[in-house]
Design an enzyme around this catalytic site. Structure first.
Site: not given
Ligand code: SDX
Length: 431
Positions: A366, A308
Site C-alpha cells: 500500500d 506486515h
Molecule cells: C495489507 O495480511 C495481508 O497479507 C494483508 C495484505 C494483503 O495483501 O492482503 O498484505 C494487505 O493489509 C497490508 C498492510 C496494510 N496496513 C498498513 O500499512 C497499516 C500500517 N501497518 C500496521 O498497522 C501493521 O504493520 C500491520 C497491521 C500491517 C501488521 O500488524 P501486526 O503484524 O499485527 O504487527 P503488530 O501490530 O503486532 O506490530 C509489531 C510491532 C508493534 O510494536 P510493539 O508492540 O512490538 O512494540 O511493530 C509496530 C507495532 O507498534 N508497528 C508499527 C507499524 N506496524 C507495526 N509501528 C509504526 N508504524 C507501523 N506501520
C-alpha cells in the site's frame, strides 16, 4: 508402507499427548491440534492467529523472511512483468497457466459478464452522492444475491463457476459506477472490445460528451496493480470470506463480507490512509516528526503502508509497485512529484531508523500504490475499491478451494473465558 508421521509430544497433567506434525511443500511444519481438545480438554490460544494455520491451500505461498510471493508456484515479480491480470485470474482459479485457446475462452467468458442487471442501477441511486465507494460496493455486491439467483447454490459446481466469473467480471463495473455516482457523472457501460484494465479506466473516466482514448501506459499500469493485489494467502479479508462461506452463505454474501473487512485502515484501507498521511507530511522536512510519532508508544499513529504480519524483510509487491510508480510518473511527464519524493525520503529515513529495522517494518503493497493511482486521476476514496476488485479473484479462488474440500466444516473458534462464573439473578429491589 506409509511414512511414519512426525509427532510432537505434549506433557499435560501427567498425560502424554502425541500431536501429528504435518509437512508442507513449502514453509514451516504445522502442528495438527484438531484432536487436542478431545484428547487433553484444553484449547490453543492465538488471538490474531499469529501462529495458526486456518486451512491447507495450494493457491498462494508467502515466505516472509525471503520476501517471496508465489501464485501456484510462480513468483509475483515474474507474473507482474510477463503476465496480465486475467491470465493470473485463470492461474489462481484453475491452478495452471492457460494455453492460448484456454485464455481466449476465459477472457471471452469474463468479458460477457461485465454488464450489471439494469435494475441494479436503482440500488446505487439509494445512496447519498457523498457515500464512500466502499460502502456502495459492500451494499451492491451483497445485493447481487438478490439479482443472480441462478448462481447462488454453492452445492452446484456449475453455479459456483458462474458466480466466480460474474464476480470477477462485474466488480470493475460496480467500482466504476460507484465512482461515477460519487462524482455525479452518468454511468458508462463496459465494452466488449476493450481489455479488462482499459474497460475499467474507460468506465471511470469516459463521459458521453466526448470519445475516450485509453492511454496504454495507464492501462498497463492499471493491469499491473490488479495483478499485484490478486491474492495473498489467508489475510484478514480472505479469512473473512472463508469463514462466511463455511456457514453455507451464498458467494455474493461471502465476497461482500470480504469487502467489508478489507475496508479497514490496517488492511486494504491502508492505501487511502497512506496517501493521506504522505499529504499530511507534505514536505521532507516534516518526516522526522512523523517518524517520532510512529515510534511513540503513547501515540496511536502508525506509518501507513509500513509493516506486515508476514513479510519481515520486504514486500515484493512494494518493490514492483515502486518501479511502476517511477515509470508511470515519468511516462506521464509528472516530474518531481512532491508526494513521491516524500514517500521515497520517508522510506529511506524509516529504514535507517533502528526502530523500524529492529521490528522488521518495511513498505508494503500500500505504500506506493496510492501515488500511482492518484497520478492516474483517482481520488483516494477509490483506492480501496480498486484493491477490492483486484482481490476478488483471490477471494473467489480461496472460496472455491474451501468448498471443494469434502472435509470442510463451519468455522467455530472457542475462547479463553475471563468473565464471571455462574451467579444467581438479583431482583432490582435488592441491587
Ligand atoms: C495489507 O495480511 C495481508 O497479507 C494483508 C495484505 C494483503 O495483501 O492482503 O498484505 C494487505 O493489509 C497490508 C498492510 C496494510 N496496513 C498498513 O500499512 C497499516 C500500517 N501497518 C500496521 O498497522 C501493521 O504493520 C500491520 C497491521 C500491517 C501488521 O500488524 P501486526 O503484524 O499485527 O504487527 P503488530 O501490530 O503486532 O506490530 C509489531 C510491532 C508493534 O510494536 P510493539 O508492540 O512490538 O512494540 O511493530 C509496530 C507495532 O507498534 N508497528 C508499527 C507499524 N506496524 C507495526 N509501528 C509504526 N508504524 C507501523 N506501520
Amino acid at each position: 508402507m506409509t511414512e511414519k508421521c512426525k509427532t510432537a509430544t505434549l506433557q499435560l497433567d501427567g498425560k502424554s499427548i502425541e500431536l501429528p506434525i504435518l509437512s508442507p511443500t513449502a514453509g514451516p511444519d504445522v502442528l495438527d491440534v484438531r484432536k487436542l481438545y478431545a484428547q487433553a480438554g484444553v484449547f490453543t490460544y492465538d488471538p490474531g492467529y499469529t501462529s495458526t494455520a486456518s486451512c491447507d491451500s495450494t493457491i498462494t505461498f508467502i515466505d516472509g523472511d525471503k520476501g517471496e510471493l508465489l501464485h501456484r508456484g510462480y513468483p509475483i515479480d515474474q507474473l507482474a512483468g510477463k503476465s496480465h491480470y486475467l491470465e493470473v485470474c485463470y492461474l489462481l482459479l484453475y491452478g495452471e497457466l492457460p494455453t492460448a485457446v484456454e485464455l481466449e475462452d476465459f477472457e471471452t467468458r469474463v468479458t460477457r459478464h461485465t454488464m450489471l442487471h439494469e435494475q441494479m442501477q436503482y440500488f446505487f441511486r439509494g445512496f447519498r452522492r457523498d457515500a464512500h465507494p466502499m460502502a456502495i460496493m459492500v451494499g451492491v455486491v451483497g445485493a447481487m444475491s438478490a439479482f443472480y439467483h441462478d448462481s447462488t447454490d454453492i452445492n452446484d459446481p456449475w453455479q459456483r463457476e458462474v458466480a466466480s466469473i460474474r464476480l470477477i467480471a462485474k466488480m470493475p463495473t460496480i467500482a466504476a459506477w460507484a465512482f461515477k455516482y460519487h462524482t455525479g457523472q452518468p454511468f458508462v457501460y463496459p465494452r466488449n472490445d476493450l481489455d479488462f484494465a482499459s474497460n475499467f479506466l474507460r468506465m471511470c473516466f469516459a463521459v458521453p460528451a466526448e470519445e475516450y482514448e485509453v492511454n496504454p501506459i495507464l492501462s498497463r499500469a492499471m493491469d499491473r496493480i490488479f495483478t499485484l493485489h490478486a491474492d495473498h494467502e489467508q489475510n484478514a479479508s480472505t479469512s473473512t470470506v472463508r469463514l462466511a462461506s463455511s456457514s453455507g452463505a451464498n458467494p455474493f454474501a461471502c465476497i461482500a463480507a470480504g469487502i467489508a473487512c478489507l475496508w479497514g485502515p490496517a488492511h486494504g484501507g491502508a492505501n487511502q490512509a497512506c496517501l493521506e498521511m504522505l499529504k499530511e507530511i507534505g514536505t521532507p522536512d516534516r518526516i522526522p516528526e512523523f517518524i517520532a510519532r510512529a515510534k511513540d508508544k503513547n501515540d496511536p499513529f502508525r506509518l501507513m503502508g509500513f509493516g506486515h504480519r508476514v513479510y519481515k524483510n520486504f514486500d515484493p509487491r512494494a518493490t514492483v509497485m515502486k518501479q511502476s510508480a517511477d515509470e508511470v510518473l515519468d511516462l506521464l511527464g509528472i516530474e518531481d512529484n512532491p508526494i513521491l519524493q516524500v514517500a521515497k525520503e520517508l522510506e529511506k529515513q524509516a529504514l535507517e531508523d533502528p526502530y523500524f529495522a529492529d521490528k522488521k517494518l518495511f513498505p508494503n503493497v500500500d505504500f506506493y500504490s496510492g501515488i500511482i493511482l492518484e497520478a492516474m486521476g483517482f481520488p483516494t476514496s477509490m483506492f480501496t475499491p480498486i484493491f477490492a476488485l483486484s482481490r476478488t479473484v483471490g477471494w473467489v479462488s480461496q472460496w472455491k478451494e474451501q468448498l471443494a474440500d469434502p472435509a470442510h466444516k463451519i468455522g467455530r473458534p472457542r475462547q479463553l473465558y475471563l468473565g464471571e462464573t455462574t451467579r444467581d439473578y438479583v431482583d432490582i429491589e435488592n441491587r
